[in-house]
Write a protein that holds these residues in place. Structure first.
Motif, mmCIF file in Angstrom:
data_model
loop_
_atom_site.group_PDB
_atom_site.id
_atom_site.type_symbol
_atom_site.label_atom_id
_atom_site.label_comp_id
_atom_site.label_asym_id
_atom_site.label_seq_id
_atom_site.Cartn_x
_atom_site.Cartn_y
_atom_site.Cartn_z
ATOM 1 N N THR A 166 33.527 -5.283 -19.729
ATOM 2 C CA THR A 166 32.105 -4.777 -19.527
ATOM 3 C C THR A 166 32.152 -4.151 -18.134
ATOM 4 O O THR A 166 33.103 -4.300 -17.522
ATOM 5 C CB THR A 166 31.291 -6.161 -19.300
ATOM 6 O OG1 THR A 166 31.869 -6.920 -18.441
ATOM 7 C CG2 THR A 166 31.059 -6.908 -20.717
ATOM 8 N N LEU A 167 31.231 -3.298 -17.868
ATOM 9 C CA LEU A 167 31.100 -2.641 -16.703
ATOM 10 C C LEU A 167 30.068 -3.066 -16.080
ATOM 11 O O LEU A 167 28.871 -3.616 -16.252
ATOM 12 C CB LEU A 167 30.838 -1.032 -17.138
ATOM 13 C CG LEU A 167 31.959 -0.449 -18.061
ATOM 14 C CD1 LEU A 167 31.335 1.065 -18.351
ATOM 15 C CD2 LEU A 167 33.110 -0.029 -17.022
ATOM 16 N N ASP A 168 30.021 -2.807 -14.486
ATOM 17 C CA ASP A 168 28.832 -3.335 -13.727
ATOM 18 C C ASP A 168 27.810 -2.281 -13.820
ATOM 19 O O ASP A 168 27.941 -1.241 -13.625
ATOM 20 C CB ASP A 168 29.742 -3.334 -12.204
ATOM 21 C CG ASP A 168 28.529 -3.927 -11.095
ATOM 22 O OD1 ASP A 168 27.636 -4.508 -11.584
ATOM 23 O OD2 ASP A 168 28.567 -3.625 -9.998
ATOM 24 N N THR A 169 26.705 -2.821 -13.832
ATOM 25 C CA THR A 169 25.529 -1.924 -14.082
ATOM 26 C C THR A 169 24.270 -2.213 -13.166
ATOM 27 O O THR A 169 23.381 -1.978 -13.402
ATOM 28 C CB THR A 169 24.698 -1.950 -15.655
ATOM 29 O OG1 THR A 169 24.527 -3.588 -15.783
ATOM 30 C CG2 THR A 169 25.732 -1.570 -16.520
ATOM 31 N N THR A 170 24.579 -2.935 -11.971
ATOM 32 C CA THR A 170 23.774 -3.063 -10.945
ATOM 33 C C THR A 170 23.031 -2.076 -10.227
ATOM 34 O O THR A 170 21.902 -1.784 -10.244
ATOM 35 C CB THR A 170 24.024 -4.123 -9.953
ATOM 36 O OG1 THR A 170 25.447 -3.560 -9.427
ATOM 37 C CG2 THR A 170 24.544 -5.681 -10.687
ATOM 38 N N ARG B 21 22.966 -4.939 -23.772
ATOM 39 C CA ARG B 21 23.292 -6.095 -24.806
ATOM 40 C C ARG B 21 24.293 -5.653 -25.844
ATOM 41 O O ARG B 21 24.760 -6.346 -26.466
ATOM 42 C CB ARG B 21 21.779 -6.374 -25.350
ATOM 43 C CG ARG B 21 21.986 -7.758 -26.200
ATOM 44 C CD ARG B 21 20.420 -7.952 -26.771
ATOM 45 N NE ARG B 21 20.118 -7.063 -27.693
ATOM 46 C CZ ARG B 21 18.889 -6.630 -28.174
ATOM 47 N NH1 ARG B 21 17.991 -6.925 -27.464
ATOM 48 N NH2 ARG B 21 18.817 -6.043 -29.290
ATOM 49 N N ARG B 22 24.172 -4.386 -26.216
ATOM 50 C CA ARG B 22 24.962 -3.950 -27.326
ATOM 51 C C ARG B 22 26.313 -3.423 -26.896
ATOM 52 O O ARG B 22 26.989 -3.184 -27.611
ATOM 53 C CB ARG B 22 24.177 -2.762 -28.021
ATOM 54 C CG ARG B 22 23.183 -2.722 -28.825
ATOM 55 C CD ARG B 22 22.372 -1.647 -29.301
ATOM 56 N NE ARG B 22 21.230 -1.801 -29.968
ATOM 57 C CZ ARG B 22 20.287 -1.342 -30.457
ATOM 58 N NH1 ARG B 22 20.702 0.382 -30.058
ATOM 59 N NH2 ARG B 22 19.494 -1.359 -30.897
ATOM 60 N N ARG B 23 26.526 -3.679 -25.579
ATOM 61 C CA ARG B 23 27.829 -3.217 -25.073
ATOM 62 C C ARG B 23 28.180 -1.723 -25.131
ATOM 63 O O ARG B 23 29.390 -1.223 -25.594
ATOM 64 C CB ARG B 23 29.071 -3.811 -25.549
ATOM 65 C CG ARG B 23 28.933 -5.438 -25.173
ATOM 66 C CD ARG B 23 30.066 -6.143 -25.480
ATOM 67 N NE ARG B 23 29.686 -7.638 -25.546
ATOM 68 C CZ ARG B 23 29.747 -8.457 -26.764
ATOM 69 N NH1 ARG B 23 29.736 -7.987 -27.832
ATOM 70 N NH2 ARG B 23 29.204 -9.690 -26.600
ATOM 71 N N ALA B 24 27.143 -0.897 -25.150
ATOM 72 C CA ALA B 24 27.388 0.412 -25.598
ATOM 73 C C ALA B 24 28.117 1.364 -24.460
ATOM 74 O O ALA B 24 28.546 2.247 -24.733
ATOM 75 C CB ALA B 24 25.754 1.006 -25.668
ATOM 76 N N PHE B 25 27.822 0.657 -23.321
ATOM 77 C CA PHE B 25 28.568 1.573 -22.272
ATOM 78 C C PHE B 25 30.140 1.468 -22.301
ATOM 79 O O PHE B 25 30.724 2.568 -22.083
ATOM 80 C CB PHE B 25 28.249 1.222 -20.972
ATOM 81 C CG PHE B 25 26.778 1.559 -20.446
ATOM 82 C CD1 PHE B 25 26.471 2.844 -20.322
ATOM 83 C CD2 PHE B 25 26.017 0.742 -20.229
ATOM 84 C CE1 PHE B 25 25.159 3.268 -20.354
ATOM 85 C CE2 PHE B 25 24.583 1.060 -19.924
ATOM 86 C CZ PHE B 25 24.209 2.307 -20.086
#
Length: 95
Positions: free
Chosen positions: A77-81, A64-68
């Motif tokens: 954004t990065l894929d986190t699945t 949610r915070r776009r920390a990655f």
């Protein structure tokens, strides 16, 4: 015996989700590989790493915070699945 302390200091890292400091062994290291967040349980993958508590709450906060994206200094954004699947499996096997 010399005057050195018997207990070594435990390295600490900051969780990118909740921003709390914790022992490195209690956190899950994440590495970005070709736009995908990959869990690095052994801590041997090359590249910049980010640390997160292996819980859904901290993972959701980080996404949610776009920390990655900020931690890996990458655009978008990065894929986190895969990361989400790994965390959910870890929570199910924990007592």
């Amino acid at each position: 015996m010399s005057g050195r302390a018997l207990a070594r200091a435990c390295p600490e890292r900051t969780c990118v989700g909740c921003r709390d400091r914790a022992a490195k062994k209690d956190l899950l290291r994440i590495v970005a590989v070709e736009g995908v967040c990959v869990p690095d349980r052994r801590g041997t993958l090359p590249g910049r790493g980010a640390y997160v508590h292996p819980t859904r709450v901290c993972l959701d906060l980080a996404v949610r915070r776009r920390a990655f994206s900020r931690a890996f200094r990458g655009p978008g954004t990065l894929d986190t699945t895969d990361l989400r699947r790994c965390v959910e499996q870890g929570e199910q096997t924990s007592p």
